[in-house]
Design a protein around this motif. Structure first.
Motif, mmCIF file in Angstrom:
data_model
loop_
_atom_site.group_PDB
_atom_site.id
_atom_site.type_symbol
_atom_site.label_atom_id
_atom_site.label_comp_id
_atom_site.label_asym_id
_atom_site.label_seq_id
_atom_site.Cartn_x
_atom_site.Cartn_y
_atom_site.Cartn_z
ATOM 1 N N GLY A 104 -5.305 -4.818 -12.935
ATOM 2 C CA GLY A 104 -5.479 -3.736 -11.984
ATOM 3 C C GLY A 104 -5.954 -4.187 -10.612
ATOM 4 O O GLY A 104 -5.786 -3.456 -9.645
ATOM 5 N N ASP A 105 -6.540 -5.384 -10.510
ATOM 6 C CA ASP A 105 -6.962 -5.892 -9.202
ATOM 7 C C ASP A 105 -5.736 -6.168 -8.337
ATOM 8 O O ASP A 105 -4.696 -6.615 -8.827
ATOM 9 C CB ASP A 105 -7.754 -7.196 -9.340
ATOM 10 N N VAL A 106 -5.864 -5.912 -7.043
ATOM 11 C CA VAL A 106 -4.809 -6.252 -6.090
ATOM 12 C C VAL A 106 -5.205 -7.586 -5.473
ATOM 13 O O VAL A 106 -6.307 -7.737 -4.949
ATOM 14 C CB VAL A 106 -4.650 -5.158 -5.011
ATOM 15 N N ARG A 135 -0.514 -6.113 -7.452
ATOM 16 C CA ARG A 135 -1.509 -5.788 -8.473
ATOM 17 C C ARG A 135 -1.289 -6.666 -9.714
ATOM 18 O O ARG A 135 -0.157 -6.889 -10.130
ATOM 19 C CB ARG A 135 -1.359 -4.307 -8.836
ATOM 20 N N ASP A 138 3.025 -1.662 -6.501
ATOM 21 C CA ASP A 138 2.874 -0.272 -6.924
ATOM 22 C C ASP A 138 4.180 0.517 -6.814
ATOM 23 O O ASP A 138 4.318 1.564 -7.421
ATOM 24 C CB ASP A 138 1.785 0.428 -6.099
ATOM 25 N N THR A 185 -12.541 -0.613 -3.259
ATOM 26 C CA THR A 185 -11.920 -0.711 -4.575
ATOM 27 C C THR A 185 -12.919 -0.380 -5.684
ATOM 28 O O THR A 185 -12.516 -0.205 -6.832
ATOM 29 C CB THR A 185 -11.337 -2.114 -4.820
ATOM 30 N N SER A 235 -5.664 4.073 -9.580
ATOM 31 C CA SER A 235 -5.022 2.770 -9.768
ATOM 32 C C SER A 235 -4.710 2.524 -11.234
ATOM 33 O O SER A 235 -3.638 2.017 -11.580
ATOM 34 C CB SER A 235 -5.916 1.651 -9.239
ATOM 35 N N LEU A 262 -0.953 2.083 -12.759
ATOM 36 C CA LEU A 262 -0.582 0.858 -13.468
ATOM 37 C C LEU A 262 -0.088 1.202 -14.873
ATOM 38 O O LEU A 262 0.909 0.652 -15.346
ATOM 39 C CB LEU A 262 -1.784 -0.094 -13.534
#
Length: 160
Positions: A51-53, A67, A81, A111, A120, A124
């Motif tokens: 999930g981190d960009v 991501r 995304d 974030t 987010s 995802l």
């Protein structure tokens, strides 16, 4: 352009936080080109999580902000995304920064914001449904705007 990439990498490695304007549409709707700015910090010792960009360098040298979808033995698999297919494997060595937040209409959104995390995560999770979702939205727009042409203004139609 090559010197800009190296400057970005050097500044992030030195601990600077950078504001960049993402180009392209791969991270839409999170980033709208020309409107939004990404706030990126160096990765340091941080290991990106699902999930981190992250900002990473492709093997061809291009910098990409996508991501983290999942990890496997051979590396990380990334997805924009606005994309359905994952890209990878991407090695830890290719990652140069992590999204810390973004600026939309002059307002900073972290974030760590609970609403950001929730949206987010949902987006995802919905990756397999993105294409049908996009097709459904396009179908609805065609039915609502200008008699089914997707909102395209046709001056000739006014003359009839």
């Amino acid at each position: 352009m090559e010197s800009n990439r190296k400057n970005i990498e050097k500044l992030l490695a030195e601990g600077n936080v950078l504001r960049i304007k993402p180009e392209g549409c791969s991270m839409y709707p999170m980033f709208v080109p020309g409107r939004d700015e990404a706030v990126i910090r160096g990765k340091g010792n941080y290991n990106a999580r699902r999930g981190d960009v992250v900002l990473y360098r492709r093997k061809n040298g291009m910098l990409v902000l996508h991501r983290l979808h999942h990890r496997e033995k051979e590396g990380m698999y990334m997805v924009g995304d606005n994309q359905v297919k994952t890209e990878g494997p991407v090695s830890e060595g290719q990652v140069i920064g992590i999204l810390d937040g973004f600026i939309r209409n002059g307002k900073y959104i972290s974030t760590s914001n609970i609403l950001y995390k929730l949206l987010s995560g949902i987006w995802l999770f919905m990756r397999p449904l993105r294409r049908p979702f996009q097709l459904a939205v396009a179908w609805i727009k065609r039915r609502i705007f200008k008699g089914g042409n997707g909102g395209i203004y046709e001056p000739e139609a006014d003359k009839k």
